[in-house]
Design a protein around this motif. Structure first.
Motif, PDB file in Angstrom:
ATOM      1  N   PRO A 142       0.794  -1.375   0.069  1.00 26.85           N
ATOM      2  CA  PRO A 142       0.133   0.181   0.004  1.00 26.85           C
ATOM      3  C   PRO A 142       1.008   1.463  -0.049  1.00 26.85           C
ATOM      4  N   GLU A 143       2.222   1.151   0.335  1.00 23.05           N
ATOM      5  CA  GLU A 143       2.769   2.467   0.401  1.00 23.05           C
ATOM      6  C   GLU A 143       4.049   2.232  -0.418  1.00 23.05           C
ATOM      7  N   TRP A 144       4.032   1.343  -1.354  1.00 24.22           N
ATOM      8  CA  TRP A 144       5.281   1.056  -2.067  1.00 24.22           C
ATOM      9  C   TRP A 144       4.796   0.479  -3.533  1.00 24.22           C
ATOM     10  N   THR A 145       3.919   1.515  -4.092  1.00 24.84           N
ATOM     11  CA  THR A 145       2.946   1.202  -5.527  1.00 24.84           C
ATOM     12  C   THR A 145       3.865   1.499  -6.689  1.00 24.84           C
ATOM     13  N   VAL A 146       3.449   0.657  -7.622  1.00 25.07           N
ATOM     14  CA  VAL A 146       4.132   0.850  -8.880  1.00 25.07           C
ATOM     15  C   VAL A 146       3.886   1.828  -9.581  1.00 25.07           C
ATOM     16  N   THR A 147       2.876   2.716  -9.294  1.00 24.40           N
ATOM     17  CA  THR A 147       2.535   3.847 -10.110  1.00 24.40           C
ATOM     18  C   THR A 147       1.962   4.884  -8.896  1.00 24.40           C
ATOM     19  N   ASP A 148       2.053   6.140  -8.942  1.00 26.38           N
ATOM     20  CA  ASP A 148       1.166   7.001  -8.163  1.00 26.38           C
ATOM     21  C   ASP A 148      -0.263   6.600  -8.265  1.00 26.38           C
ATOM     22  N   GLY A 149      -0.834   6.527  -9.142  1.00 22.60           N
ATOM     23  CA  GLY A 149      -2.032   6.530  -9.242  1.00 22.60           C
ATOM     24  C   GLY A 149      -2.826   5.242  -8.464  1.00 22.60           C
ATOM     25  N   ASN A 150      -2.104   4.283  -8.412  1.00 20.11           N
ATOM     26  CA  ASN A 150      -2.402   3.001  -7.370  1.00 20.11           C
ATOM     27  C   ASN A 150      -2.622   3.391  -5.982  1.00 20.11           C
ATOM     28  N   SER A 179       4.856  -4.943   6.300  1.00 28.78           N
ATOM     29  CA  SER A 179       3.674  -4.433   7.136  1.00 28.78           C
ATOM     30  C   SER A 179       3.406  -2.916   6.927  1.00 28.78           C
ATOM     31  N   VAL A 180       2.156  -2.756   6.927  1.00 31.31           N
ATOM     32  CA  VAL A 180       1.766  -1.160   6.831  1.00 31.31           C
ATOM     33  C   VAL A 180       0.837  -0.966   7.840  1.00 31.31           C
ATOM     34  N   PRO A 181       1.112  -0.571   9.085  1.00 29.84           N
ATOM     35  CA  PRO A 181      -0.042  -0.688  10.171  1.00 29.84           C
ATOM     36  C   PRO A 181      -1.225   0.396   9.846  1.00 29.84           C
ATOM     37  N   SER A 182      -0.813   1.535   9.046  1.00 25.79           N
ATOM     38  CA  SER A 182      -1.718   2.316   8.852  1.00 25.79           C
ATOM     39  C   SER A 182      -2.956   1.797   7.822  1.00 25.79           C
ATOM     40  N   PHE A 183      -2.448   1.146   7.039  1.00 19.71           N
ATOM     41  CA  PHE A 183      -3.431   0.375   6.112  1.00 19.71           C
ATOM     42  C   PHE A 183      -4.031  -0.683   6.840  1.00 19.71           C
ATOM     43  N   ALA A 184      -3.471  -1.258   7.433  1.00 21.78           N
ATOM     44  CA  ALA A 184      -4.399  -2.104   8.543  1.00 21.78           C
ATOM     45  C   ALA A 184      -5.171  -1.449   9.388  1.00 21.78           C
ATOM     46  N   LYS A 185      -5.178  -0.319   9.883  1.00 24.95           N
ATOM     47  CA  LYS A 185      -6.170   0.286  10.485  1.00 24.95           C
ATOM     48  C   LYS A 185      -7.284   0.930   9.867  1.00 24.95           C
ATOM     49  N   ARG A 186      -6.822   1.269   8.579  1.00 26.20           N
ATOM     50  CA  ARG A 186      -8.083   1.759   7.495  1.00 26.20           C
ATOM     51  C   ARG A 186      -8.990   0.784   7.279  1.00 26.20           C
ATOM     52  N   GLU A 193     -14.640  -7.430   9.509  1.00 28.01           N
ATOM     53  CA  GLU A 193     -13.801  -8.603  10.079  1.00 28.01           C
ATOM     54  C   GLU A 193     -12.755  -8.487   9.054  1.00 28.01           C
ATOM     55  N   VAL A 194     -11.416  -8.270   9.871  1.00 25.41           N
ATOM     56  CA  VAL A 194      -9.914  -8.266   9.294  1.00 25.41           C
ATOM     57  C   VAL A 194      -9.047  -9.373   9.555  1.00 25.41           C
ATOM     58  N   ARG A 195      -8.418 -10.166   8.787  1.00 28.60           N
ATOM     59  CA  ARG A 195      -7.410 -10.931   9.258  1.00 28.60           C
ATOM     60  C   ARG A 195      -6.104 -10.567   8.632  1.00 28.60           C
ATOM     61  N   GLU A 196      -4.965 -10.686   9.464  1.00 30.73           N
ATOM     62  CA  GLU A 196      -3.620 -10.398   8.828  1.00 30.73           C
ATOM     63  C   GLU A 196      -2.691 -11.468   9.055  1.00 30.73           C
ATOM     64  N   LEU A 197      -2.098 -11.993   7.755  1.00 30.76           N
ATOM     65  CA  LEU A 197      -1.241 -12.910   8.025  1.00 30.76           C
ATOM     66  C   LEU A 197       0.257 -12.580   7.454  1.00 30.76           C
ATOM     67  N   GLY A 204      14.872 -11.111   4.079  1.00 33.15           N
ATOM     68  CA  GLY A 204      14.171  -9.746   4.530  1.00 33.15           C
ATOM     69  C   GLY A 204      12.848 -10.183   5.440  1.00 33.15           C
ATOM     70  N   GLU A 205      12.036  -9.027   5.273  1.00 32.72           N
ATOM     71  CA  GLU A 205      10.947  -8.893   6.061  1.00 32.72           C
ATOM     72  C   GLU A 205       9.839  -9.889   5.485  1.00 32.72           C
ATOM     73  N   PRO A 206       9.120 -10.395   6.223  1.00 32.92           N
ATOM     74  CA  PRO A 206       8.002 -11.308   5.948  1.00 32.92           C
ATOM     75  C   PRO A 206       6.890 -10.521   4.792  1.00 32.92           C
ATOM     76  N   ASP A 207       6.508 -11.162   3.821  1.00 34.44           N
ATOM     77  CA  ASP A 207       5.143 -10.914   3.212  1.00 34.44           C
ATOM     78  C   ASP A 207       4.103 -10.845   4.229  1.00 34.44           C
ATOM     79  N   VAL A 208       3.183  -9.922   3.644  1.00 37.43           N
ATOM     80  CA  VAL A 208       2.034  -9.735   4.487  1.00 37.43           C
ATOM     81  C   VAL A 208       0.672  -9.685   3.589  1.00 37.43           C
ATOM     82  N   LEU A 209      -0.162 -10.350   4.112  1.00 32.61           N
ATOM     83  CA  LEU A 209      -1.592 -10.724   3.544  1.00 32.61           C
ATOM     84  C   LEU A 209      -2.685 -10.374   4.445  1.00 32.61           C
ATOM     85  N   TRP A 210      -3.607  -9.434   3.921  1.00 32.93           N
ATOM     86  CA  TRP A 210      -4.780  -8.850   4.746  1.00 32.93           C
ATOM     87  C   TRP A 210      -6.012  -9.462   4.116  1.00 32.93           C
ATOM     88  N   PHE A 211      -6.991  -9.908   4.851  1.00 32.90           N
ATOM     89  CA  PHE A 211      -8.237 -10.397   4.356  1.00 32.90           C
ATOM     90  C   PHE A 211      -9.242  -9.664   5.050  1.00 32.90           C
TER      91      PHE A 211
END
Length: 214
Positions: A142-150, A179-186, A193-197, A204-211
């Protein structure tokens, strides 16, 4: 040793497909985007989302990548129709006719798959289609987008739009390399219902999935 297999001017800048030993890599504007070395978290993105939806899910996959998510969706007994939205024609070509075709066993030829060549954000704004699962893997996060429009997709208005494209009880899945805590908060503010894996990776750091479920 790394060999460049193709180099094209893409919708968002230069795209390069290269081979590194037995693996393939995709580079966008000089920045590493994806490869075929692991793919565990990309597969889990769709398989976990499908597990959370009863019956045969109608699934949207945002971002074709190297086809790992699509292959996992096709192999999951709980997934029916799949729509893949990918804006880069070169990525579609590499997966349909090029060397990436063998990575996922020619998944694009499956009759359950529809490929839409379009910018995902723009396509979602104009479509009236609804899905049981939306699985998004179009950026490094969410904070490392390929383009600004995303970037707008991960803000409040973007989450509202995504929610309208889900059927009742539907699930939104989002992939991130960090991990992006600000996105998880949104997410928690918008969805009930939100789940984070967190998925460990070799380096490096683990990949993160939100559902998130509406």
């Amino acid at each position: 040793m790394t060999d460049v297999l193709d180099k094209v001017a893409g919708k968002s800048g230069e795209l390069v497909l290269r081979r590194a030993g037995e693996d393939f890599e995709v580079i966008a504007n000089g920045v590493f985007l994806m490869d075929t070395r692991n793919g565990e978290s990309e597969r889990l993105l769709v398989s976990v989302a499908a597990d959370l939806v009863p019956g045969k899910a109608r699934m949207l996959i945002g971002g074709l990548g190297v086809g790992y998510s699509l292959r996992a969706a096709l192999d999951h007994p709980g997934v029916g129709e799949i729509v893949v939205v990918e804006r880069e024609p070169a990525v579609i070509k590499w997966n349909r006719q090029g060397p990436l075709k063998d990575v996922h066993g020619d998944a694009l030829s499956d009759g359950r798959v529809t490929v839409v060549e379009a910018d995902l954000v723009k396509w979602l704004r104009r479509t009236e289609e609804r899905f049981d699962a939306l699985c998004l893997d179009i950026d490094n996060g969410p904070e490392w987008t390929v383009t600004d429009g995303n970037a707008k997709l991960y803000l409040e208005d973007g989450l509202d739009m995504l929610a309208t494209r889900l059927r009742p009880g539907g699930v939104l899945g989002v992939w991130s390399a960090e991990s992006v805590p600000s996105f998880a908060k949104r997410l928690r503010a918008r969805f009930g219902e939100v789940r984070e894996l967190k998925i460990p990776v070799p380096q490096g750091e683990p990949d993160v999935l939100w559902f998130a479920r509406v």
